[in-house]
Motif scaffolding. Structure first.
Motif, PDB file in Angstrom:
ATOM      1  N   PHE A  33       0.699  32.489  -7.087  1.00 41.42           N
ATOM      2  CA  PHE A  33       1.739  32.761  -7.829  1.00 41.42           C
ATOM      3  C   PHE A  33       2.156  34.219  -7.453  1.00 41.42           C
ATOM      4  N   MET A  34       1.082  34.959  -7.364  1.00 45.91           N
ATOM      5  CA  MET A  34       1.506  36.529  -6.936  1.00 45.91           C
ATOM      6  C   MET A  34       1.885  36.569  -5.510  1.00 45.91           C
ATOM      7  N   ASN A  35       1.253  35.794  -4.655  1.00 49.05           N
ATOM      8  CA  ASN A  35       1.510  35.879  -3.146  1.00 49.05           C
ATOM      9  C   ASN A  35       2.854  35.551  -2.735  1.00 49.05           C
ATOM     10  N   GLU A  36       3.229  34.348  -3.686  1.00 44.83           N
ATOM     11  CA  GLU A  36       4.526  33.456  -3.247  1.00 44.83           C
ATOM     12  C   GLU A  36       5.456  34.038  -4.086  1.00 44.83           C
ATOM     13  N   GLY A  37       5.332  34.993  -4.851  1.00 41.69           N
ATOM     14  CA  GLY A  37       6.394  35.471  -5.654  1.00 41.69           C
ATOM     15  C   GLY A  37       7.008  34.456  -6.798  1.00 41.69           C
ATOM     16  N   GLY A  38       6.082  33.664  -7.309  1.00 35.94           N
ATOM     17  CA  GLY A  38       6.285  32.559  -8.263  1.00 35.94           C
ATOM     18  C   GLY A  38       6.625  33.060  -9.507  1.00 35.94           C
ATOM     19  N   PHE A  39       6.623  34.357  -9.938  1.00 35.92           N
ATOM     20  CA  PHE A  39       7.190  34.886 -11.253  1.00 35.92           C
ATOM     21  C   PHE A  39       7.849  36.002 -11.233  1.00 35.92           C
ATOM     22  N   GLN A  40       8.609  36.469 -12.089  1.00 35.02           N
ATOM     23  CA  GLN A  40       9.309  37.933 -12.196  1.00 35.02           C
ATOM     24  C   GLN A  40       8.855  38.430 -13.596  1.00 35.02           C
ATOM     25  N   CYS A  41       9.351  37.863 -14.697  1.00 35.29           N
ATOM     26  CA  CYS A  41       8.920  38.499 -16.046  1.00 35.29           C
ATOM     27  C   CYS A  41       7.973  38.101 -16.483  1.00 35.29           C
ATOM     28  N   GLY A  42       7.214  37.210 -15.973  1.00 33.65           N
ATOM     29  CA  GLY A  42       5.764  36.559 -16.357  1.00 33.65           C
ATOM     30  C   GLY A  42       5.541  36.089 -17.676  1.00 33.65           C
ATOM     31  N   TYR A  43       7.125  35.972 -18.586  1.00 39.87           N
ATOM     32  CA  TYR A  43       6.793  35.307 -19.980  1.00 39.87           C
ATOM     33  C   TYR A  43       6.416  33.754 -19.666  1.00 39.87           C
ATOM     34  N   CYS A  44       6.941  33.241 -18.595  1.00 41.44           N
ATOM     35  CA  CYS A  44       6.669  31.706 -18.497  1.00 41.44           C
ATOM     36  C   CYS A  44       5.467  31.571 -17.763  1.00 41.44           C
ATOM     37  N   THR A  45       4.986  32.554 -16.980  1.00 39.91           N
ATOM     38  CA  THR A  45       3.890  32.330 -16.110  1.00 39.91           C
ATOM     39  C   THR A  45       2.753  31.947 -16.575  1.00 39.91           C
ATOM     40  N   PRO A  46       2.099  32.296 -17.658  1.00 43.08           N
ATOM     41  CA  PRO A  46       0.896  31.881 -18.376  1.00 43.08           C
ATOM     42  C   PRO A  46       0.966  30.040 -18.072  1.00 43.08           C
ATOM     43  N   GLY A  47       2.045  29.609 -19.095  1.00 46.13           N
ATOM     44  CA  GLY A  47       2.082  28.225 -19.154  1.00 46.13           C
ATOM     45  C   GLY A  47       2.314  27.575 -17.784  1.00 46.13           C
ATOM     46  N   MET A  48       2.987  28.251 -16.824  1.00 44.55           N
ATOM     47  CA  MET A  48       3.244  27.598 -15.549  1.00 44.55           C
ATOM     48  C   MET A  48       2.035  27.391 -14.927  1.00 44.55           C
ATOM     49  N   ILE A  49       1.246  28.365 -14.911  1.00 44.55           N
ATOM     50  CA  ILE A  49      -0.132  28.246 -14.358  1.00 44.55           C
ATOM     51  C   ILE A  49      -0.954  27.324 -15.097  1.00 44.55           C
ATOM     52  N   MET A  50      -1.003  27.112 -16.206  1.00 43.29           N
ATOM     53  CA  MET A  50      -1.804  26.103 -16.784  1.00 43.29           C
ATOM     54  C   MET A  50      -1.436  24.728 -16.552  1.00 43.29           C
ATOM     55  N   ALA A  51      -0.298  24.580 -16.198  1.00 42.27           N
ATOM     56  CA  ALA A  51       0.444  23.458 -15.824  1.00 42.27           C
ATOM     57  C   ALA A  51      -0.109  23.040 -14.314  1.00 42.27           C
ATOM     58  N   ALA A  52       0.321  24.210 -13.739  1.00 43.32           N
ATOM     59  CA  ALA A  52      -0.189  24.071 -12.202  1.00 43.32           C
ATOM     60  C   ALA A  52      -1.541  23.769 -12.153  1.00 43.32           C
ATOM     61  N   GLU A  53      -2.637  24.422 -12.544  1.00 49.22           N
ATOM     62  CA  GLU A  53      -3.948  24.206 -12.613  1.00 49.22           C
ATOM     63  C   GLU A  53      -4.021  22.523 -13.050  1.00 49.22           C
ATOM     64  N   SER A  54      -3.431  22.113 -14.073  1.00 52.11           N
ATOM     65  CA  SER A  54      -3.654  20.910 -14.623  1.00 52.11           C
ATOM     66  C   SER A  54      -3.464  19.940 -13.557  1.00 52.11           C
ATOM     67  N   LEU A  55      -1.999  20.186 -13.005  1.00 48.78           N
ATOM     68  CA  LEU A  55      -1.380  19.062 -12.006  1.00 48.78           C
ATOM     69  C   LEU A  55      -2.661  19.130 -10.718  1.00 48.78           C
ATOM     70  N   LEU A  56      -3.034  20.025 -10.369  1.00 51.64           N
ATOM     71  CA  LEU A  56      -3.952  20.261  -9.106  1.00 51.64           C
ATOM     72  C   LEU A  56      -5.143  19.653  -9.265  1.00 51.64           C
ATOM     73  N   ARG A  57      -5.860  19.641 -10.575  1.00 54.84           N
ATOM     74  CA  ARG A  57      -7.203  19.026 -11.091  1.00 54.84           C
ATOM     75  C   ARG A  57      -6.870  17.574 -10.631  1.00 54.84           C
ATOM     76  N   HIS A  58      -5.773  16.852 -11.056  1.00 60.51           N
ATOM     77  CA  HIS A  58      -5.538  15.485 -10.908  1.00 60.51           C
ATOM     78  C   HIS A  58      -4.820  14.964  -9.634  1.00 60.51           C
ATOM     79  N   THR A  59      -3.847  15.728  -9.119  1.00 60.63           N
ATOM     80  CA  THR A  59      -3.171  15.611  -7.952  1.00 60.63           C
ATOM     81  C   THR A  59      -3.464  16.900  -6.777  1.00 60.63           C
ATOM     82  N   PRO A  60      -4.442  16.767  -5.907  1.00 58.26           N
ATOM     83  CA  PRO A  60      -4.800  17.868  -5.309  1.00 58.26           C
ATOM     84  C   PRO A  60      -4.164  18.372  -4.262  1.00 58.26           C
ATOM     85  N   ASP A  61      -3.085  17.082  -3.744  1.00 57.25           N
ATOM     86  CA  ASP A  61      -2.291  17.500  -2.619  1.00 57.25           C
ATOM     87  C   ASP A  61      -0.986  17.088  -3.281  1.00 57.25           C
ATOM     88  N   PRO A  62      -0.118  17.728  -4.099  1.00 57.87           N
ATOM     89  CA  PRO A  62       1.070  17.050  -4.518  1.00 57.87           C
ATOM     90  C   PRO A  62       2.246  17.453  -3.578  1.00 57.87           C
TER      91      PRO A  62
END
Ligand code: FES
Ligand code: FES
Length: 160
Positions: free
Chosen positions: A97-126
């Motif tokens: 997320f940091m390297n790819e500019g996946g956030f600006q204000c960071g307010y949504c970012t914790p939740g977004m990362i929790m969702a992304a981590e969850s997705l990648l656990r179940h779908t490693p190559d989405p």
């Protein structure tokens, strides 16, 4: 947090550690985390389950903590963004997320990362569609979603 009668000792685990808080069964988990346990990475935005800013995992399942009541986490394992990594040791997803500019204000970012981590656990190559679906419950109002999708793809590649 509002003080009410009928508080009890509510015990659960947060990021691997057992905690006990004085809670009313109707206290929201997001408030327990932020106000009593000082895990302020979990944000409150809409407060009605629509934006994903308050996303946590409960026993490994992605959940909106603004809709969750204290009694529902009793005895369970809660994981917050603080459990993903630290400033010194980021997770692969956080780094992407940091390297790819996946956030600006960071307010949504914790939740977004929790969702992304969850997705990648179940779908490693989405693919793009699966990433959009995996993050559908998380709203970001200030970046385009393309950098977020790029970040999830980069994380997926780095996790292989
Ligand atoms: S604050 Fe919980 S979903 Fe928006
Ligand atoms: S970076 Fe997500 S709301 Fe701003």
């Amino acid at each position: 947090m509002e003080h009410r009668e009928g508080r009890y000792a509510c015990t659960f685990r947060v990021n691997g550690e057992e905690v006990t808080v004085a809670a009313s069964p109707m206290d929201r988990v997001v408030d327990l985390l932020r106000d009593q346990l000082h895990e302020t990475g979990t944000k409150i935005s809409c407060g009605i389950g629509r934006c994903g800013a308050c996303s946590i995992w409960v026993d490994g399942r992605l959940t909106s903590s603004c809709l969750l009541l204290a009694y529902q986490v009793e005895g369970k394992e809660v994981t917050t963004i603080e459990g993903m990594g630290t400033e010194e040791r980021c997770s692969i997803v956080q780094e992407a997320f940091m390297n790819e500019g996946g956030f600006q204000c960071g307010y949504c970012t914790p939740g977004m990362i929790m969702a992304a981590e969850s997705l990648l656990r179940h779908t490693p190559d989405p693919d793009d569609e699966e990433i959009r679906e995996g993050l559908a419950g998380n709203i970001c109002r200030c970046t385009g979603y393309s950098s977020i999708i790029r970040a999830v793809k980069a994380a997926a590649a780095n996790l292989q």
